[in-house]
Scaffold this active site. Structure first.
Site, mmCIF file in Angstrom:
data_model
loop_
_atom_site.group_PDB
_atom_site.id
_atom_site.type_symbol
_atom_site.label_atom_id
_atom_site.label_comp_id
_atom_site.label_asym_id
_atom_site.label_seq_id
_atom_site.Cartn_x
_atom_site.Cartn_y
_atom_site.Cartn_z
ATOM 1 N N LEU A 86 -57.209 -13.693 23.964
ATOM 2 C CA LEU A 86 -58.485 -13.401 23.564
ATOM 3 C C LEU A 86 -59.570 -13.681 24.443
ATOM 4 O O LEU A 86 -59.926 -13.699 25.483
ATOM 5 C CB LEU A 86 -58.751 -14.358 22.827
ATOM 6 C CG LEU A 86 -58.505 -14.798 21.679
ATOM 7 C CD1 LEU A 86 -58.729 -16.531 20.663
ATOM 8 C CD2 LEU A 86 -58.046 -14.283 20.701
ATOM 9 N N CYS A 87 -60.308 -12.327 24.076
ATOM 10 C CA CYS A 87 -61.384 -12.096 24.992
ATOM 11 C C CYS A 87 -62.862 -13.032 24.979
ATOM 12 O O CYS A 87 -63.644 -12.658 24.524
ATOM 13 C CB CYS A 87 -62.324 -10.537 25.265
ATOM 14 S SG CYS A 87 -63.077 -10.077 26.524
ATOM 15 N N LEU A 88 -63.066 -14.014 25.405
ATOM 16 C CA LEU A 88 -63.565 -15.128 25.397
ATOM 17 C C LEU A 88 -64.468 -15.046 27.063
ATOM 18 O O LEU A 88 -63.814 -15.038 28.046
ATOM 19 C CB LEU A 88 -63.269 -16.203 24.865
ATOM 20 C CG LEU A 88 -63.012 -16.459 23.741
ATOM 21 C CD1 LEU A 88 -62.204 -17.447 23.168
ATOM 22 C CD2 LEU A 88 -63.850 -16.049 22.497
ATOM 23 N N THR A 121 -65.170 -9.865 19.235
ATOM 24 C CA THR A 121 -64.814 -9.979 20.907
ATOM 25 C C THR A 121 -63.144 -9.369 20.364
ATOM 26 O O THR A 121 -62.507 -8.559 19.697
ATOM 27 C CB THR A 121 -64.767 -10.854 21.374
ATOM 28 O OG1 THR A 121 -64.748 -10.690 22.919
ATOM 29 C CG2 THR A 121 -63.354 -12.221 20.925
#
Length: 263
Positions: A86-88, A121
């Protein structure tokens, strides 16, 4: 292999999160690798994830806390792609923005906050509220059976996705896994499909869901026929009976009136 600083920091954080876990969150490092953490998020009330059991991993770099972990959620949720990075701002997609003061609890609270939002995202998906509620209702089954794959591939242990028969989840969460199987037994959940075997709902029994107008009318007619068959001749011919009574009453009144006039 974890650096000395990372090992010390993660050991301390495990103690902290065990003694004071954030709401809806539990987590621990793997026995074989302190850099591999497993978490479970329980879906909060007033969200489509309510009651869901969402399992995922945090894979920390050897130089943590000076770099963030890779974050994945393995359980299908309707919010994230299963087992996808996940792109966080708190994940390894953004190492420069990571604050070394942030801890495991900070990262997981941030993940939960993002999960309950609608921001998109890399690694997130768009689903309806109904789809997310449906996946929440199947999350326990999915975690402990690998999506039903325990029937076909019980020996595969290396994969955390569907296909490992729930082996990885069972290894990391043995007590939770036991509770899940007890829950499935109590609620008559088919381990192979995740469906309830206790009986169909009234909608499918009537057969009108998604059917044509002719099918719906056929059901209505059948109900009317059953109703009429159970009420008898008197109830079915109520108007005829009432009319006959009125006719007899008027006829008798006229006869009496004629007799009084003749006398």
């Amino acid at each position: 292999m974890a650096s000395k600083a990372a090992h010390k920091r993660l050991t301390r954080e495990y103690k902290t999160i065990s003694e004071n876990p954030p709401p809806y969150i539990t987590a621990h490092p793997s026995d074989s690798n302190i850099l591999e953490w497993h978490y479970i998020i329980t879906g909060p009330e007033d969200t489509p994830y309510h009651g869901g059991q969402y399992w995922g991993t945090l894979i920390f770099p050897p130089n943590y806390p000076f770099a963030p972990p890779a974050i994945r959620m393995h359980t299908p949720s309707g919010r994230f792609q299963p087992s996808t990075r996940l792109c966080l701002s708190i994940s390894d997609f953004h190492p420069r923005s990571f604050n070394p003061a942030w801890e495991v609890s900070t990262i997981l609270i941030g993940l939960l906050s993002f999960m309950t939002s609608e921001e998109m995202t890399t690694g997130s998906v768009s689903s309806t509220e109904a789809e997310r509620k449906y996946l929440a209702s199947r999350s326990r089954w999915w975690n402990s059976t690998g999506g039903g794959s325990h029937v076909k591939n019980p020996a595969q242990k290396g994969n955390v996705k569907a296909g490992d028969g729930g082996a990885k989840f069972r290894a990391e969460w043995p007590e939770v896994d036991k509770e899940n199987w007890e829950w499935m037994t109590k609620n008559k959940i088919d381990p192979a499909t995740g469906n309830n075997t206790g009986g169909a709902s009234c909608g499918p029994q009537l057969g009108i869901a998604g059917g044509s107008g002719h099918q719906t009318q056929a059901v209505v007619d059948a109900v009317v026929q059953r109703r009429d068959a159970g009420t008898g001749w008197l109830s079915s011919n109520r108007l005829l009976v009432v009319g006959a009574i009125i006719f007899v009453y008027v006829l008798i009144a006229r006869i009496l009136s004629d007799e009084d006039g003749a006398s």
